[in-house]
Design a protein around this motif. Sequence first.
Motif, PDB file in Angstrom:
ATOM      1  N   ARG A 129      48.549   9.364 -23.083  1.00 29.30           N
ATOM      2  CA  ARG A 129      47.868   8.370 -22.254  1.00 29.30           C
ATOM      3  C   ARG A 129      46.830   9.030 -21.341  1.00 29.30           C
ATOM      4  O   ARG A 129      45.705   8.539 -21.207  1.00 29.30           O
ATOM      5  CB  ARG A 129      48.899   7.672 -21.393  1.00 29.30           C
ATOM      6  N   LEU A 130      47.295  10.159 -20.764  1.00 28.57           N
ATOM      7  CA  LEU A 130      46.409  10.891 -19.852  1.00 28.57           C
ATOM      8  C   LEU A 130      45.155  11.357 -20.581  1.00 28.57           C
ATOM      9  O   LEU A 130      44.041  11.256 -20.077  1.00 28.57           O
ATOM     10  CB  LEU A 130      47.141  12.107 -19.279  1.00 28.57           C
ATOM     11  N   LEU A 131      45.373  11.881 -21.808  1.00 28.97           N
ATOM     12  CA  LEU A 131      44.245  12.383 -22.616  1.00 28.97           C
ATOM     13  C   LEU A 131      43.241  11.269 -22.879  1.00 28.97           C
ATOM     14  O   LEU A 131      42.030  11.440 -22.722  1.00 28.97           O
ATOM     15  CB  LEU A 131      44.761  12.924 -23.949  1.00 28.97           C
TER      16      LEU A 131
ATOM     17  N   MET B 148      51.461  11.875 -21.639  1.00 29.92           N
ATOM     18  CA  MET B 148      50.511  12.941 -21.961  1.00 29.92           C
ATOM     19  C   MET B 148      49.332  12.380 -22.756  1.00 29.92           C
ATOM     20  O   MET B 148      48.170  12.544 -22.402  1.00 29.92           O
ATOM     21  CB  MET B 148      51.250  14.028 -22.777  1.00 29.92           C
TER      22      MET B 148
ATOM     23  N   LYS C 241      42.903   8.550 -21.207  1.00 26.69           N
ATOM     24  CA  LYS C 241      42.257   8.193 -19.939  1.00 26.69           C
ATOM     25  C   LYS C 241      41.109   9.151 -19.628  1.00 26.69           C
ATOM     26  O   LYS C 241      40.006   8.737 -19.261  1.00 26.69           O
ATOM     27  CB  LYS C 241      43.288   8.255 -18.806  1.00 26.69           C
ATOM     28  N   GLY C 242      41.386  10.461 -19.811  1.00 24.86           N
ATOM     29  CA  GLY C 242      40.371  11.472 -19.561  1.00 24.86           C
ATOM     30  C   GLY C 242      39.176  11.289 -20.469  1.00 24.86           C
ATOM     31  O   GLY C 242      38.018  11.351 -20.037  1.00 24.86           O
TER      32      GLY C 242
END
Lengths: 270, 258
Positions: free
Chosen positions: A3-5, A1, A7-8
Amino acid sequence: MGRLLIKGFIGNFLNSTYRNIKVFFRYVGSLAILLFRTIFWMFIPPIRKRQILEQMNNIGVKSFPIVFLISTFTGIVLALQSAYQMQKFSAEMYIASLVALSVTRELGPVLTALVIAGRCGAAMTAELGTMKVTEQVEALETLSANPVQYLVVPRFLALIIMVPLLTICADFFGIMGGYLIGVGKLGISHGMYLKMTFDPLALKDIVTGLIKSFSFAVIICVIACFEGVHSAGGAEGVGRATTASVVRSFIMIIIADCFFTALFYFIMAK
Amino acid sequence: MEQGSDNLMIELKNVSKTFNGRLVLDGLDLSVKTGESLVIIGRSGCGKSVTLKHIIGILRPDCGEVRVDGKDITKLNVKELNKMRMNFGMLFQGAALFDSLSVLKNVGFQLFEYSEMTLDEIKRRVAECLSRVGLKGIEDAKPSELSGGMKKRVGLARAICMFPKIILFDEPTTGLDPIMGDVINDLIRHLHDTLKMTSVTVTHDMKSAYKIADRIAMLYDKKIIAVGTPEEIENSDNPIVKQFVTGAAEGPINSTED
């Protein structure tokens, strides 16, 4: 999660940076096109001597007092500030060289350009912007006159002649300012001050300063005229264009200054 | 060769124009005969001025042809276009006089720029043009010293100074009081009749349109929807034209639309 943030976040950051860079280069490209068109129309008769002289008067003669004031006081302040340190080593006589070099290489051209960008660049944008929003630019076209030739070329010629000339004046008055403090306050003799001024000063110092000021003149003209003839939206639009003109000229002048200083440093160092 | 096309001074064929993604003209067709006075009517912001600017080549269409005197001006280069514009005079909505120049320099702009005439000859021609629009002795005044009506008349004098073949009027009566508006209308009609020019006028003032026009064209929804003599337009069966010429709030034209 998480990580995704991240990345975004990085994705958004890169995306907006990319967009800003694109906008910047598109802007510089438009300026370059205007510059080429100006240079092209410069060589096409008729040469509008009266308008060029009028602009030279506006830009050069009328800016002289403020350039005189700013450069003299800068010379004075420079001498005083360096005296503060130099006195500790009893090296006051080097103040003359310091003032002469920093004024001719750097402060003279840059301060003159900033003054002209603020005083004349803003006025040009406001004038051309008002002409644009009251359809006078289009009226010129309907009367078979090219707006670049009629409006931009006289301003361009006046600027590239007058800004270097004003820079020479600024160099002179800056050195004068230093002289007032050096001779009047710090007790350096007249002859010694002049010797310490002109000994380290080579022609290349003045010439590089003038090359800079020439390029600043081009920047001021192209940005001021571009912002002017692209303004839209009535009085508010002209106001916005004028602000943009001054801010962008300042930024481009500082960037160009940095570029030329580095360029001359590496060329001369060889 | 199309039938009768030699008699046409201005011809717009299938002209489309987009501004920032917004379609302003969509396949517009319009023709103006030599020597006639055509008035384009339509709501504010419907593209009337844009049409006018296409005729004189200030704007270039995204697609389509603009023929003036048989030549497609969209294909001309800057030099040819400037030469072609010598045949044009244009009166702008706000007159668009050059603030920095005197009335003499404004009216005689093209004479100072392109003719070999001496100052005295130019002064004489400018005085003649000013007298045609009912002005006298204001050559040394700056535009900022003139009233709205005077500015319009000076603009008119500037437009006719080179005795152009074609003259374009962008909202000639907007911003003037009704009496001055009527004076300008009379003046335009009079100049049209005496100087034998082809004229195109853009307006939303119906009184002005009836007075000036030989033919009226109505621009609506990016196209010309009706063309006819003033009587034909006045008695048109087209509900849109009817609503516009009577100035009714109720009808097929949505009053909240741009």
